[in-house]
Design a protein around this motif. Sequence first.
Motif, PDB file in Angstrom:
ATOM      1  N   GLN A 179       0.812  -1.213   0.000  1.00 50.31           N
ATOM      2  CA  GLN A 179       0.000   0.000   0.000  1.00 50.31           C
ATOM      3  C   GLN A 179       0.843   1.259   0.000  1.00 50.31           C
ATOM      4  OE1 GLN A 179      -3.082   0.602  -0.387  1.00 50.31           O
ATOM      5  NE2 GLN A 179      -3.899  -1.456  -0.398  1.00 50.31           N
ATOM      6  N   GLN A 182     -11.150   5.939  -8.888  1.00 50.97           N
ATOM      7  CA  GLN A 182     -11.321   5.928  -7.434  1.00 50.97           C
ATOM      8  C   GLN A 182     -10.230   5.038  -6.857  1.00 50.97           C
ATOM      9  OE1 GLN A 182     -14.014   7.644  -6.113  1.00 50.97           O
ATOM     10  NE2 GLN A 182     -14.735   8.191  -8.161  1.00 50.97           N
ATOM     11  N   THR A 206      -8.182   3.939  -3.136  1.00 50.94           N
ATOM     12  CA  THR A 206      -8.074   4.021  -1.681  1.00 50.94           C
ATOM     13  C   THR A 206      -6.686   3.552  -1.275  1.00 50.94           C
ATOM     14  OG1 THR A 206     -10.440   3.611  -1.409  1.00 50.94           O
ATOM     15  CG2 THR A 206      -9.032   3.250   0.509  1.00 50.94           C
ATOM     16  N   THR A 265     -10.512  12.481   1.903  1.00 50.76           N
ATOM     17  CA  THR A 265     -10.912  12.202   0.529  1.00 50.76           C
ATOM     18  C   THR A 265     -10.516  13.385  -0.347  1.00 50.76           C
ATOM     19  OG1 THR A 265     -12.757  10.838   1.260  1.00 50.76           O
ATOM     20  CG2 THR A 265     -12.847  11.656  -0.992  1.00 50.76           C
ATOM     21  N   GLU A 306      -8.816   8.340  -1.796  1.00 51.13           N
ATOM     22  CA  GLU A 306      -9.256   8.287  -0.407  1.00 51.13           C
ATOM     23  C   GLU A 306      -8.094   7.750   0.407  1.00 51.13           C
ATOM     24  OE1 GLU A 306     -12.502   5.660   0.366  1.00 51.13           O
ATOM     25  OE2 GLU A 306     -12.775   6.364   2.421  1.00 51.13           O
ATOM     26  N   VAL A 346      -6.710   6.466   4.042  1.00 51.01           N
ATOM     27  CA  VAL A 346      -7.156   5.916   5.318  1.00 51.01           C
ATOM     28  C   VAL A 346      -5.942   5.609   6.198  1.00 51.01           C
ATOM     29  CG1 VAL A 346      -9.243   4.943   4.266  1.00 51.01           C
ATOM     30  CG2 VAL A 346      -7.162   3.569   4.382  1.00 51.01           C
TER      31      VAL A 346
END
Length: 156
Positions: A67, A83, A85, A137, A153, A155
């Motif tokens: 990630q 999109q 994340t 976001t 986004e 997190v």
Amino acid sequence: MNKTAIIVIGAVLAVAVGAVVIWLVVSSIRPVEDMSADQNGIVQQEDTPSNEVPLDPDAATPAEEAQQAATVTIANSTFTPAQLTVKKGTTVTWTNRDSMGHNVVSDEDAPEGGPPKESELFGQGEAFSFTFDTVGTFPYHCTPHPFMQGTVEVVE
Ligand code: CO
């Protein structure tokens, strides 16, 4: 006299056709020229497509490490994936596959912590990277093509 005029007109037409052919040939190789010309722009890394992928494909990293870097491809004036994340601290790299220039700028109403709200264009084969250190976001777009839109986004 008429014959001379016809010869002159014929010669002018031949030169004009030749110029168009040369122009077409030059136009067809333009993207290559743009690539080198754009290398003095704001692109922060990865001038060539060969070293654009930040992840080592041989390293079977755990999800956490995987990630830490993510990529978005720009092709046909579209961000893919639109999109995305990612975990906080992830560096996202956008690579331009189009022959035209694009950029990645935060929307006017986007929160702080996303990409800049102004940015130069980067060309074919070039990339732009941004590290997301803020949870939230972050909608973004391409300045000359407002229909090009994406969201990252972030997190914990
Ligand atoms: Co664009």
